[in-house]
Design an enzyme around this catalytic site. Structure first.
Site, PDB file in Angstrom:
ATOM      1  N   GLU A  83       0.822  -1.209   0.000  1.00 45.04           N
ATOM      2  CA  GLU A  83       0.000   0.000   0.000  1.00 45.04           C
ATOM      3  C   GLU A  83       0.857   1.259   0.000  1.00 45.04           C
ATOM      4  O   GLU A  83       1.941   1.275   0.577  1.00 45.04           O
ATOM      5  CB  GLU A  83      -0.852   0.057   1.265  1.00 45.04           C
ATOM      6  CG  GLU A  83      -1.881  -1.018   1.340  1.00 45.04           C
ATOM      7  CD  GLU A  83      -2.694  -0.909   2.620  1.00 45.04           C
ATOM      8  OE1 GLU A  83      -3.635  -1.680   2.761  1.00 45.04           O
ATOM      9  OE2 GLU A  83      -2.364  -0.068   3.465  1.00 45.04           O
ATOM     10  N   CYS A  97       3.311   8.376   1.602  1.00 43.07           N
ATOM     11  CA  CYS A  97       3.601   7.435   2.672  1.00 43.07           C
ATOM     12  C   CYS A  97       3.812   6.089   1.978  1.00 43.07           C
ATOM     13  O   CYS A  97       2.891   5.576   1.331  1.00 43.07           O
ATOM     14  CB  CYS A  97       2.415   7.395   3.627  1.00 43.07           C
ATOM     15  SG  CYS A  97       2.636   6.224   4.948  1.00 43.07           S
ATOM     16  N   CYS A 104       3.914  -7.163   7.956  1.00 45.07           N
ATOM     17  CA  CYS A 104       4.954  -6.761   8.906  1.00 45.07           C
ATOM     18  C   CYS A 104       5.059  -7.824   9.985  1.00 45.07           C
ATOM     19  O   CYS A 104       4.035  -8.305  10.468  1.00 45.07           O
ATOM     20  CB  CYS A 104       4.598  -5.414   9.530  1.00 45.07           C
ATOM     21  SG  CYS A 104       5.828  -4.855  10.737  1.00 45.07           S
ATOM     22  N   CYS A 108       2.350  -4.821  16.119  1.00 40.57           N
ATOM     23  CA  CYS A 108       1.874  -3.762  17.025  1.00 40.57           C
ATOM     24  C   CYS A 108       0.350  -3.874  17.098  1.00 40.57           C
ATOM     25  O   CYS A 108      -0.314  -4.066  16.070  1.00 40.57           O
ATOM     26  CB  CYS A 108       2.278  -2.385  16.518  1.00 40.57           C
ATOM     27  SG  CYS A 108       4.069  -2.198  16.340  1.00 40.57           S
ATOM     28  N   CYS A 111      -2.275  -1.700  14.919  1.00 39.42           N
ATOM     29  CA  CYS A 111      -1.940  -1.534  13.505  1.00 39.42           C
ATOM     30  C   CYS A 111      -2.560  -2.635  12.641  1.00 39.42           C
ATOM     31  O   CYS A 111      -2.405  -3.824  12.943  1.00 39.42           O
ATOM     32  CB  CYS A 111      -0.419  -1.564  13.355  1.00 39.42           C
ATOM     33  SG  CYS A 111       0.132  -1.600  11.659  1.00 39.42           S
ATOM     34  N   CYS A 319      -1.978   2.563   7.664  1.00 43.12           N
ATOM     35  CA  CYS A 319      -1.273   1.489   6.970  1.00 43.12           C
ATOM     36  C   CYS A 319      -1.926   0.138   7.205  1.00 43.12           C
ATOM     37  O   CYS A 319      -2.331  -0.183   8.307  1.00 43.12           O
ATOM     38  CB  CYS A 319       0.201   1.460   7.358  1.00 43.12           C
ATOM     39  SG  CYS A 319       0.545   0.785   8.972  1.00 43.12           S
TER      40      CYS A 319
END
Ligand code: SF4
Length: 335
Positions: A83, A97, A104, A108, A111, A319
């Site tokens: 993205e 961005c 990932c 977290c 997120c 994100c």
């Protein structure tokens, strides 16, 4: 475009060394096809069109917010989602961005990307193709690595992409790499001194709360991360930008502001408070009043603090959100 494949095809065709640079310059200025590259022989343009795809990413979906923010979801050649977002500001800033990984590994809790399965590191070309996608629409002048992924876990590709961003119109002083505190990468930035800005996603000054929000804190506790940032500041003489996501009732009290001020040296850090863009995670954004009060407390302690403008809330611009929703759609369809 895949710049390694381009080099390989040009070398195989015994083209002069300057051809790769010519092709890149056209792409960086927003050309939409090889056809436009009029200082290349026609035969070569046709050959490249057949052998080197113009982008290493295939656009899957675009979403345009009422505030002008535009988000793109792409797929890599091996089917990984990526993205990127373009934020358009009234003062003329056109800020990208970009993502450094597909998915990932760091999970977290606030997120959407962290909730996805980790795919792989992106190549420098795949990072640059996110920027070129938007450059083909209009000039761009700022970039942050705050999309999917932890950029310091893929630092070679990120720095290789950063090196070329000025050709696209984005100066090093307008490029920021944002980390959750991946110490080996911070140390390398202190050592090598790439001329881009370093931002630390901090989100909680209390170690226990930070570990809850960001499990990476167990591996690299905040006190060690801040020591690495101080070393970076001393060796590079550059400020470190602290990103602090404002999570209602979680990290936005007066006490949390004081804790943050306790650990940040105003000579090293500038704080950017980020209103939370709700995902499907179990958090809410802080109220504007809570954000203003938090900022005042930091400023009373001598810290420079700003509040980021919220962008793209109606298009899930945080994100991982677009990819996560696409995955939901696929799951729902399969069910
Ligand atoms: S906030 Fe960044 S590091 Fe954390 S899970 Fe999301 S993408 Fe990864």
């Amino acid at each position: 475009m895949d710049l390694l494949l381009l080099d390989e095809r040009l070398a195989a065709g015994e083209q002069p060394g300057f051809r790769a640079r010519q092709v890149w310059e056209w792409a960086a200025r927003g050309a939409g096809s090889y056809e436009e590259m009029t200082n290349l022989p026609l035969e070569l343009r046709e050959q490249l069109a057949g052998e080197v795809p113009f982008s290493s990413l295939t656009p899957v979906r675009d979403a345009l917010s009422s505030d002008g923010t535009e988000k793109a979801l792409f797929e890599t050649h091996d089917g990984r989602p990526v993205e990127a977002v373009l934020m358009r500001y009234r003062d003329g800033r056109r800020s990208l961005c970009v993502s450094s990984q597909s998915g990932c590994p760091l999970t977290c809790t606030f997120c959407a990307t962290g909730a996805m399965r980790f795919g792989r590191n992106l190549t420098a070309s795949e990072i640059l193709d996110q920027a070129l996608h938007f450059r083909r629409k209009e000039p761009v002048n700022h970039a942050v690595f705050m999309g999917m992924g932890e950029p310091l876990m893929n630092l070679d590709a990120v720095l290789a992409a950063c090196e070329r961003l000025p050709d696209v119109g984005i100066a090093h002083s307008h490029t920021g790499i944002s980390t959750v505190g991946w110490i080996p990468g911070i140390d390398r930035m202190a050592e090598e001194g790439p001329p881009v800005r370093l931002a630390l996603s901090l989100h909680a000054a209390d170690e226990a709360l930070r570990s809850e929000l960001m499990p990476v804190n167990d591996r690299y506790p905040l006190r060690d991360v801040l020591a690495a940032c101080r070393d970076y500041h001393e060796r590079r003489n550059k400020d470190v930008f602290v990103e602090y996501l404002m999570l209602g009732g979680v990290n936005d009290s007066a006490e949390r502001a004081e804790e943050l001020a306790d650990v940040l040296d105003p000579r090293v850090y500038k704080v950017n408070l980020i209103p939370y863009n709700p995902t499907d995670a179990a958090f809410e954004g802080s109220t504007p009043a809570a954000i203003a009060a938090f900022r005042e407390r930091l400023e009373a302690r001598g810290l420079r603090a700003t509040v980021r403008l919220t962008r793209g809330q109606d298009i899930a611009a945080a994100c991982g959100q677009l990819a996560a929703r696409s995955a939901d759609a696929v799951t729902a369809g399969a069910g």
